[in-house]
Structure formats: structure tokens, C-alpha cells
Design a protein around this motif. Structure first.
Motif, PDB file in Angstrom:
ATOM      1  N   PHE A 203      13.475   8.389  -7.386  1.00 57.27           N
ATOM      2  CA  PHE A 203      13.495   7.953  -6.504  1.00 57.27           C
ATOM      3  C   PHE A 203      13.578   6.086  -5.919  1.00 57.27           C
ATOM      4  CE2 PHE A 203      11.056  11.864  -5.595  1.00 57.27           C
ATOM      5  CZ  PHE A 203      11.598  12.121  -4.460  1.00 57.27           C
ATOM      6  N   VAL A 204      14.665   5.679  -5.389  1.00 62.59           N
ATOM      7  CA  VAL A 204      14.707   4.793  -5.897  1.00 62.59           C
ATOM      8  C   VAL A 204      14.812   3.899  -4.015  1.00 62.59           C
ATOM      9  CG1 VAL A 204      16.452   2.629  -5.644  1.00 62.59           C
ATOM     10  CG2 VAL A 204      16.684   4.742  -6.636  1.00 62.59           C
ATOM     11  N   GLN A 205      13.324   3.273  -3.944  1.00 63.18           N
ATOM     12  CA  GLN A 205      12.480   2.584  -2.893  1.00 63.18           C
ATOM     13  C   GLN A 205      12.757   1.376  -2.721  1.00 63.18           C
ATOM     14  OE1 GLN A 205       8.837   5.361  -4.139  1.00 63.18           O
ATOM     15  NE2 GLN A 205       8.618   3.873  -1.842  1.00 63.18           N
ATOM     16  N   ASN A 206      13.250   0.885  -1.941  1.00 65.26           N
ATOM     17  CA  ASN A 206      12.940  -0.982  -1.568  1.00 65.26           C
ATOM     18  C   ASN A 206      12.066  -1.571  -1.081  1.00 65.26           C
ATOM     19  OD1 ASN A 206      13.080  -3.869  -1.467  1.00 65.26           O
ATOM     20  ND2 ASN A 206      15.033  -3.216   0.225  1.00 65.26           N
ATOM     21  N   TYR A 207      11.451  -2.412  -1.811  1.00 62.00           N
ATOM     22  CA  TYR A 207       9.393  -2.587  -1.352  1.00 62.00           C
ATOM     23  C   TYR A 207       9.729  -3.462  -1.077  1.00 62.00           C
ATOM     24  CZ  TYR A 207       9.121  -3.547  -5.994  1.00 62.00           C
ATOM     25  OH  TYR A 207       9.433  -4.343  -7.132  1.00 62.00           O
ATOM     26  N   THR A 208      11.220  -5.374  -1.295  1.00 58.27           N
ATOM     27  CA  THR A 208      10.190  -6.047  -0.964  1.00 58.27           C
ATOM     28  C   THR A 208      11.020  -6.451   0.167  1.00 58.27           C
ATOM     29  OG1 THR A 208      12.615  -6.716  -1.507  1.00 58.27           O
ATOM     30  CG2 THR A 208      11.483  -6.940  -3.516  1.00 58.27           C
TER      31      THR A 208
ATOM     32  N   GLY B  46       1.105  -1.299  -0.324  1.00 55.68           N
ATOM     33  CA  GLY B  46      -0.547  -0.048   0.062  1.00 55.68           C
ATOM     34  C   GLY B  46       0.943   1.409  -0.156  1.00 55.68           C
ATOM     35  N   THR B  47       1.911   0.982   0.022  1.00 54.93           N
ATOM     36  CA  THR B  47       3.587   2.564   0.093  1.00 54.93           C
ATOM     37  C   THR B  47       3.057   3.161  -1.245  1.00 54.93           C
ATOM     38  OG1 THR B  47       4.569   1.880   2.109  1.00 54.93           O
ATOM     39  CG2 THR B  47       5.077   3.067   0.994  1.00 54.93           C
ATOM     40  N   VAL B  48       2.893   4.275  -1.223  1.00 55.40           N
ATOM     41  CA  VAL B  48       2.948   5.231  -2.328  1.00 55.40           C
ATOM     42  C   VAL B  48       4.088   4.401  -2.945  1.00 55.40           C
ATOM     43  CG1 VAL B  48       3.046   7.296  -3.455  1.00 55.40           C
ATOM     44  CG2 VAL B  48       1.620   6.809  -1.650  1.00 55.40           C
ATOM     45  N   ASP B  49       4.348   4.843  -4.578  1.00 54.68           N
ATOM     46  CA  ASP B  49       5.514   4.167  -4.345  1.00 54.68           C
ATOM     47  C   ASP B  49       6.298   5.824  -6.014  1.00 54.68           C
ATOM     48  OD1 ASP B  49       7.256   3.455  -6.985  1.00 54.68           O
ATOM     49  OD2 ASP B  49       6.228   2.049  -8.171  1.00 54.68           O
ATOM     50  N   LEU B  50       6.959   5.253  -5.279  1.00 54.40           N
ATOM     51  CA  LEU B  50       7.421   7.566  -6.014  1.00 54.40           C
ATOM     52  C   LEU B  50       8.416   6.934  -6.662  1.00 54.40           C
ATOM     53  CD1 LEU B  50       7.953   9.360  -2.387  1.00 54.40           C
ATOM     54  CD2 LEU B  50       6.231   9.578  -3.894  1.00 54.40           C
ATOM     55  N   GLY B  51       8.849   5.825  -7.380  1.00 58.77           N
ATOM     56  CA  GLY B  51       9.412   5.322  -8.117  1.00 58.77           C
ATOM     57  C   GLY B  51      10.010   4.069  -9.543  1.00 58.77           C
ATOM     58  N   ASP B  52       8.603   5.058 -10.193  1.00 65.64           N
ATOM     59  CA  ASP B  52       7.908   4.416 -11.509  1.00 65.64           C
ATOM     60  C   ASP B  52       8.243   5.005 -12.209  1.00 65.64           C
ATOM     61  OD1 ASP B  52       6.143   6.295 -10.381  1.00 65.64           O
ATOM     62  OD2 ASP B  52       4.852   5.044 -11.600  1.00 65.64           O
ATOM     63  N   GLY B  53       9.298   5.740 -12.373  1.00 64.54           N
ATOM     64  CA  GLY B  53      10.394   6.887 -13.289  1.00 64.54           C
ATOM     65  C   GLY B  53      10.705   7.990 -13.117  1.00 64.54           C
TER      66      GLY B  53
ATOM     67  N   MET C  46      15.724   4.611   1.562  1.00 63.21           N
ATOM     68  CA  MET C  46      15.845   4.849   0.148  1.00 63.21           C
ATOM     69  C   MET C  46      16.453   6.483  -0.608  1.00 63.21           C
ATOM     70  SD  MET C  46      12.455   7.993  -1.100  1.00 63.21           S
ATOM     71  CE  MET C  46      11.302   6.527   0.018  1.00 63.21           C
ATOM     72  N   TYR C  47      17.178   6.216  -1.440  1.00 65.06           N
ATOM     73  CA  TYR C  47      18.016   7.315  -2.070  1.00 65.06           C
ATOM     74  C   TYR C  47      17.289   7.862  -3.250  1.00 65.06           C
ATOM     75  CZ  TYR C  47      20.661   3.448  -0.191  1.00 65.06           C
ATOM     76  OH  TYR C  47      21.716   2.618   0.758  1.00 65.06           O
ATOM     77  N   ILE C  48      17.767   8.646  -3.273  1.00 68.95           N
ATOM     78  CA  ILE C  48      17.457  10.555  -4.586  1.00 68.95           C
ATOM     79  C   ILE C  48      18.468  10.771  -4.827  1.00 68.95           C
ATOM     80  CG2 ILE C  48      16.016  12.366  -4.917  1.00 68.95           C
ATOM     81  CD1 ILE C  48      15.016  12.583  -2.114  1.00 68.95           C
ATOM     82  N   LEU C  49      18.582   9.758  -6.626  1.00 72.88           N
ATOM     83  CA  LEU C  49      19.522   9.559  -7.211  1.00 72.88           C
ATOM     84  C   LEU C  49      19.248  11.980  -8.153  1.00 72.88           C
ATOM     85  CD1 LEU C  49      19.577   6.366  -8.863  1.00 72.88           C
ATOM     86  CD2 LEU C  49      20.415   7.692  -7.079  1.00 72.88           C
TER      87      LEU C  49
END
Length: 214
Positions: A92-97, A24-31, A103-106
């Protein structure tokens, strides 16, 4: 419109549902995201009618820097701190597994760099070595990513006009994705060394077309 004020021939950002991970966490890393910060003038993010509450020495330094923009640290490929770093493309780079610890921001920007954001509930160290991007702690407030950062050095400029800050700077970013293609970043700046009171600036970010990469 990009950070230099140039029109970009891009399709409008999508407005569909907010992407989410399985938990359910918002995915910020899809682009890749464009915008979300101050480049030309941090004051552009203030509510209408408000001005930056600069202390006299900071206002004087800003006037000097504005007249000597060749001294801007980004001209020498040195990092821009939050929120200036984010008008430029970022991801944004998130670990969701597993339960995320980081978290990282490139960032693309003037120097290819990244931020490390601790998501495991730790506190800021009692003694921090001042750095360009500070020490960042992240947490979720419902669908808003909150990034609390302390431990900045005083070398970066908030914008191209030279708005200064001191090592007493503390920032709180609130990244809220409002639909698939749009996100709002509200940043509270608290630096009693340079400003007479805390203030909040708000900037908008849009999702780049599918296939764009840093």
C-alpha cells in the motif's frame, strides 16, 4: 504458506501495536504484505458450510474453465482482478503529509501492476469504461480501509478454477489491520449477472519480514 501452497521458511509475523500516522490513520504502507485474496479457489474464503451462489450458466462456465485452465488469462500475463490479485506480494502507498486524495496498491503477482484508489470523496462516474481492475473509491470506517469498486470488465477469473463474473460486478473490500503483522480482507461480491445473491469472502494477510521488497 504462499499462494502455491508451498511452505516458506520465514519468521512469524509480528503482533505488536498497529502502526499509525501522525493524524491517527492506520499505516498500511510500512512493508510488503502476503495474502489477502483468492488464488486457487475463491470459495475457500466463504464461511464454513456455504457454497458459491453461482447461476447455472456461471456454474457451467466454471466447470469448462476448470477443465481448461490453460485458458486462464493470468497465463498470458493479463491482470487478475480483486480479490485474486492479493495472495501475491503487494504494498500500500499512502500520502500522510497532506490530506490524501489518492492511495495506491502495488502488486507483484503474475503481472506487475497497480490500483489507483480515490480518497477524496468523489463518486463513480455515471458511465465507466470497463477495465480489468475497475474504478476504486476509498474511505476509512474507523480503522478499516473500505474500497468500493465498480466498472470491471468480464475478462478476469476470480480464481484458478475459473469462477466467472460479469460487467455488473461490484466489490466492497474491507481491509482491517488487527496488529502490526496481520490484516483481514473481507470482500463482498455483488454480481447479479453471475450469482443469485451477494456474498462475502474473507482472507488473511501477513506482513513480510523487514527488508522484503516487491
Amino acid at each position: 504458506m504462499n499462494a502455491r501452497g508451498q511452505e516458506l521458511g520465514r519468521p512469524p509475523a509480528p503482533t505488536g501495536p498497529i502502526p499509525r500516522h501522525a493524524d491517527g490513520t492506520v499505516d498500511l504502507g510500512d512493508g510488503v504484505w502476503y495474502g489477502g485474496g483468492s488464488a486457487a479457489d475463491i470459495g475457500s474464503g466463504l464461511p464454513k458450510g456455504e457454497t458459491l451462489p453461482l447461476l447455472p450458466w456461471a456454474k457451467e462456465l466454471r466447470q469448462h474453465r476448470s477443465a481448461h485452465q490453460e485458458e486462464d488469462p493470468t497465463n498470458f500475463c493479463l491482470p487478475a482482478g480483486p480479490p485474486r490479485v492479493t495472495p501475491y506480494p503487494s504494498r500500500f502507498v499512502q500520502n500522510y503529509t497532506v490530506k490524501p486524495t489518492h492511495m495506491y496498491i502495488l502488486y507483484e503477482g503474475t503481472i506487475h501492476t497497480y490500483r489507483q484508489i480515490f480518497m477524496d470523496g468523489r463518486k463513480h462516474p455515471a458511465e465507466l469504461e470497463p477495465t480489468w481492475l475497475g474504478h476504486s473509491l476509498g474511505s476509512w470506517d474507523e480503522d478499516t480501509l473500505v474500497i468500493d469498486t465498480d466498472g470491471y470488465n468480464d475478462k478476469s477469473w476470480f480464481d484458478h478454477t475459473g469462477t466467472p463474473h460479469t460487467e455488473r460486478l461490484h466489490t466492497t473490500e474491507r481491509w482491517t489491520r488487527i496488529d502490526k503483522g496481520h490484516m483481514v480482507n473481507a470482500v463482498t461480491i455483488d454480481d447479479p449477472g453471475a450469482f443469485s445473491k451477494p456474498f462475502t469472502v474473507t482472507f488473511n494477510a501477513t506482513l513480510a519480514p523487514s527488508g522484503d521488497e516487491l
